[in-house]
Enzyme design. Sequence first.
Site, PDB file in Angstrom:
ATOM      1  N   LYS A  10       0.645  -1.176   0.101  1.00  0.00           N
ATOM      2  CA  LYS A  10      -0.003  -0.102  -0.062  1.00  0.00           C
ATOM      3  C   LYS A  10       0.734   1.355   0.029  1.00  0.00           C
ATOM      4  CE  LYS A  10      -3.748  -2.138   2.235  1.00  0.00           C
ATOM      5  NZ  LYS A  10      -5.016  -2.203   3.485  1.00  0.00           N
ATOM      6  N   TYR A  50     -12.158  -2.269  -4.369  1.00  0.00           N
ATOM      7  CA  TYR A  50     -12.900  -2.353  -3.061  1.00  0.00           C
ATOM      8  C   TYR A  50     -14.403  -2.160  -2.894  1.00  0.00           C
ATOM      9  CZ  TYR A  50      -8.228  -2.338  -1.228  1.00  0.00           C
ATOM     10  OH  TYR A  50      -6.730  -2.599  -0.696  1.00  0.00           O
ATOM     11  N   PHE A  58     -15.811   3.054   6.182  1.00  0.00           N
ATOM     12  CA  PHE A  58     -14.428   3.496   5.644  1.00  0.00           C
ATOM     13  C   PHE A  58     -14.106   3.681   4.369  1.00  0.00           C
ATOM     14  CE2 PHE A  58     -14.546  -1.026   6.571  1.00  0.00           C
ATOM     15  CZ  PHE A  58     -13.989  -1.597   5.656  1.00  0.00           C
ATOM     16  N   ARG A  86      -1.677 -14.604   4.074  1.00  0.00           N
ATOM     17  CA  ARG A  86      -2.389 -13.938   5.377  1.00  0.00           C
ATOM     18  C   ARG A  86      -1.399 -14.248   6.587  1.00  0.00           C
ATOM     19  NH1 ARG A  86      -6.333 -10.943   3.895  1.00  0.00           N
ATOM     20  NH2 ARG A  86      -7.276 -11.332   5.759  1.00  0.00           N
ATOM     21  N   THR A  92      -5.235  -7.668  10.500  1.00  0.00           N
ATOM     22  CA  THR A  92      -5.561  -6.467  10.054  1.00  0.00           C
ATOM     23  C   THR A  92      -5.034  -5.028  10.802  1.00  0.00           C
ATOM     24  OG1 THR A  92      -7.432  -7.382   8.848  1.00  0.00           O
ATOM     25  CG2 THR A  92      -7.279  -4.949   9.009  1.00  0.00           C
ATOM     26  N   ARG A 103       2.502  -6.474   9.063  1.00  0.00           N
ATOM     27  CA  ARG A 103       1.930  -5.447   9.763  1.00  0.00           C
ATOM     28  C   ARG A 103       2.217  -5.007  11.275  1.00  0.00           C
ATOM     29  NH1 ARG A 103      -3.887  -7.569   7.421  1.00  0.00           N
ATOM     30  NH2 ARG A 103      -3.916  -6.270   5.337  1.00  0.00           N
ATOM     31  N   ASN A 113      -2.177   0.102   6.880  1.00  0.00           N
ATOM     32  CA  ASN A 113      -1.710  -1.350   7.477  1.00  0.00           C
ATOM     33  C   ASN A 113      -0.760  -1.902   6.283  1.00  0.00           C
ATOM     34  OD1 ASN A 113      -3.647  -2.089   5.828  1.00  0.00           O
ATOM     35  ND2 ASN A 113      -4.766  -3.202   7.282  1.00  0.00           N
ATOM     36  N   HIS A 116      -2.114  -5.571   1.558  1.00  0.00           N
ATOM     37  CA  HIS A 116      -3.423  -6.136   0.964  1.00  0.00           C
ATOM     38  C   HIS A 116      -3.151  -7.494   0.773  1.00  0.00           C
ATOM     39  CE1 HIS A 116      -7.444  -6.976  -0.400  1.00  0.00           C
ATOM     40  NE2 HIS A 116      -6.709  -7.521  -1.597  1.00  0.00           N
ATOM     41  N   GLU A 127      -9.243 -10.775  -7.811  1.00  0.00           N
ATOM     42  CA  GLU A 127      -8.355  -9.706  -7.693  1.00  0.00           C
ATOM     43  C   GLU A 127      -7.370  -9.726  -8.701  1.00  0.00           C
ATOM     44  OE1 GLU A 127      -9.228  -9.286  -2.985  1.00  0.00           O
ATOM     45  OE2 GLU A 127      -7.253  -9.819  -3.574  1.00  0.00           O
TER      46      GLU A 127
END
Length: 142
Positions: A10, A50, A58, A86, A92, A103, A113, A116, A127
């Site tokens: 990100k 998204y 949010f 993950r 998250t 993270r 964070n 993704h 995705e």
Amino acid sequence: MKEQTLSILKPDAVERNLIGKIIGRFEEENLKIVAMEQRWLSRREAEGFYAEHKARPFFGELCDFMSRSPVVIMVLEGDDAVAKNRKIMGATNPASADPGTIRKLFSKSVGENTVHGSDSPQSAAREISYFFQGTNIFCSAK
């Protein structure tokens, strides 16, 4: 089982020069990068990606964040790539993330964070196709 998953570094990760450190974590865990692109998402691209979160409070802030500066989008491949990614990313909320996860190490907040990752093989397929055409993905040798 060998599978593919999507990972996005990100804006906060790119802005803070964390690309190499994060990619190193994926490679240490035997996830191979089979496609990668750095790009600046438009607001429209962020909203499309998204879209499932559109009704959440949010959503606007998330789309603003994801389109504020460049991101690095990758397809990772490996055994149980979705679950492995993950686990490497961590929870998250970085305050709840396990020690040593991306993270926990690098995220500033829930909103920023750092990474993704697809949450299921079905999400990964959707995705990946959002950002990459099949000819742009270089699968590892079987």
